[in-house]
Design an enzyme around this catalytic site. Structure first.
Site: not given
Lengths: 417, 417
Positions: A134, A202, A241, A245
């Site tokens: 990931h 997750e 995001q 971020y």
């Protein structure tokens, strides 16, 4: 090889909630609860009712811990109590036991008719970033191939603080968040509903111990400070995001909602499914050197279901793809003296496998929208559409023994006006 | 021009806690508390004792909210109650009032002999990054002049989630954290006590309203959802932070401790010190367009005191240097539907002024250690040494009226073995 046990409660062979599991949750049903229960087959065992029968008296557990709307006080009793209660419940549920069976009607609740609540009060929530695949995939897309895996990644279980207040239980719908984004090629930001809504596959563990400020949990003791695990969907607004971020990390792109499965599967229940640790190819500092077999083989999947439509499994991954294991995460988290509290949650970070069909987010599965997913109804998805339901499931299976997590699901509703 | 009021309680002219202030805290003294109190001069007014006298009966405040170890339940009563209680307490304390004065002995506690506790249960803690000078200074040092202020900075009140569990009250010592760092020029990280321990001069506001998931607080309503403010030292381990923070933001470099002052100064008390909003030179999106005069002129200072030595004031800053104001921060925080809870804290981010003697961290004051600070005892400091105490103070003053925050202090103890 673990022995396959049978209960006097009928449990389908493919049930996630065999007698080998006994996960804890907070349920509400007619005239009961919210209070603590254990899932078994299609039932919930009402722990407060069991305690009131006197059947747990030898364990010296204050029975009021089962009559509360969260499990925190029960969990705070500590690992020896978790283990002894598990042993006692197993005994009571085994098919040759006659202590509990005569009271079945008073202690069992139909699981599908019960309402499940958030099982713990989450003080602090931390999200790690521990799947190498990931981190590499996202790194390539956000920063390019050259900077994909940052220099610190194999030395530190990278993590960050998340928002605890917006953690919700499976079944709670999520409104598409609104926010500020910077359109490609523009130099003026715009405001509106997120256009790139995503899930993140997750798991999360629930801390089972209170520590004092300044105290660290050594890696050898870390697993015993973990109560159990849940499935966790860390909803993500990719466009929000991306704009926000740098340099302080994700904020509003994540804080609008995170969904957890209602049943906490204990580490003891996962014990038969241990496998060797992930082969880390860079030496780690001594405080991160893991004891053996701290990894678990847990199958994970994500399904997408349009409103009124047929679901499609769009990812099959596994908890074993985690480069950093849970004791490494917790030892790192506390090595600076940061105190933890019972009920704190630590997300794994998105768990992506090595093949494109095992990626843990739409961002990766469709490679930023370049490879849309075809749905059974003929529509396609680059990201999540309004009225889509995202369903995550997980189970471990070995030698005919199955221990599952149930599911975490959530429907996306349109942005609020 | 606000009228300068006098109380029957003697208050020194330079006291932070004049009758114009009336900040709330949780105190413990002989046979009292922990419970709610209001600071006035060198005393604490015991609110539970005042309520028991029947002197607050007209306000319909459940008196048990004053008898709890945190202020959350009182704060949850909402802005109209905060305002009416403030008016009533002002009335009771004015020098021409005879209702409370006869009971002085029963309701007043010597402030310096009382122990102050953390005044709220902090559900979630968010830290912003809203001083342009600080963001620019740190940006230059961490990323170079070219990338100092990121493209998003003037469009978004950049913020990130912090650790709530390690927020401590003024006076609590802080052990130097240990952690992983990457020495300059090396490619192998090392583990040990932080070598670049720093403070961050901040304020923080306390959220005074519960919202539902999906709900946003419009900027026009944001100030009324803020209960008050405290001084806040966001301790930072610069070497740990530098190695860990890309790409998900600060984590262990911050989570070992954050110190807050014990008295919460209400927005109503700060009202006389409003000034025009910071002149933002880039247009913001409508949801961030601030109503007028949401900035406050509050003097801030940081002093450093070696063990047994003399303190030196090493920075003089001001809350007015904030580019983004508190309503902008809260409106942004909730615009995606993130729910907030009473007691949540939002840090301002380090507040640096425009001149080098007004910077809000050692990192900036010594410019990464290049310009050490000389202490009265002849020693120098690049960062914070063991047994140094960091003291932050803040007050607003106008037309002879002074409203202060008291102080937040913390001594640094050596790393635990």
């Amino acid at each position: 090889m673990a022995q396959n046990k049978q209960s006097w409660i009928e449990v389908a062979p493919n049930s996630d909630f065999s007698i080998h599991n006994l996960p804890y949750g907070i349920f509400e049903a007619k005239s009961r609860g919210p209070r603590a229960g254990v899932a078994i087959g299609d039932y919930i065992l009402d722990l407060y009712a069991v305690a009131r029968l006197g059947l747990l008296d030898d364990l010296n557990i204050p029975s009021n811990v089962f009559q509360q709307p969260v499990l925190n006080d029960f969990i705070a009793l500590g690992k020896p109590i978790w283990t002894s209660l598990r042993a006692r419940l197993t005994e009571l549920l085994l098919n040759d036991n006659n202590e509990l069976q005569p009271h079945a009607e008073g202690v069992l609740v139909d699981r599908l008719s019960a309402t499940m609540h958030l099982p713990v009060n989450v003080g602090d929530y931390t999200d790690f970033y521990s799947s190498k695949e990931h981190a590499t995939n996202v790194g390539i897309m956000f920063r390019g191939v050259e900077n994909a895996l940052m220099p610190n990644w194999k030395h530190i279980p990278v993590g960050y603080h998340g928002r605890a207040s917006s953690i919700i239980v499976s079944g709670t719908p999520v409104h598409r968040p609104k926010g500020q984004t910077m359109p490609a090629g523009s130099d003026t930001p715009v405001f509106g509903p997120c256009r790139l809504l995503d899930f993140e596959l997750e798991t999360a563990f629930i801390v089972g111990k209170n520590t004092q400020l300044g105290e660290s949990i050594p890696i050898e003791e870390a697993e015993d400070a973990i109560f159990g695990m849940v499935l966790f969907n860390d909803w993500s607004a990719r466009d929000i995001q991306k704009w926000e971020y740098v340099p302080l990390g994700p904020f509003l792109g994540k804080s609008f909602a995170s969904s957890m499965s209602p049943w906490i599967v204990t580490i003891d229940a996962l014990d038969p499914f241990r496998i060797e640790n992930y082969p880390q190819d860079v030496p780690v500092l001594p405080y991160l050197e893991s004891p053996v077999n701290k990894r678990f083989d847990v199958n994970l999947e994500v399904a997408l279901k349009p409103k009124g439509g047929v679901e499609k499994v769009i990812s099959r991954s596994n908890f074993k793809y985690m480069y950093w294991n849970m004791p490494q995460q917790l030892a790192h988290h506390t090595v600076n003296g940061c105190n933890v509290k019972v009920g704190d949650m630590c997300g794994s970070g998105t768990i992506s496998g090595t093949t494109p069909d095992s990626f843990g987010s739409m961002l990766e599965l469709t490679w930023r929208g370049e490879k849309p997913i075809e749905m059974p109804d003929g529509t396609t998805r680059k990201f999540i559409a309004d009225y889509d339901t995202v369903i995550m499931r997980g189970f471990a299976e070995k030698d005919g023994i199955r221990v599952g997590f149930g599911e975490v699901s959530g429907e996306v509703l349109p942005a609020l006006v």
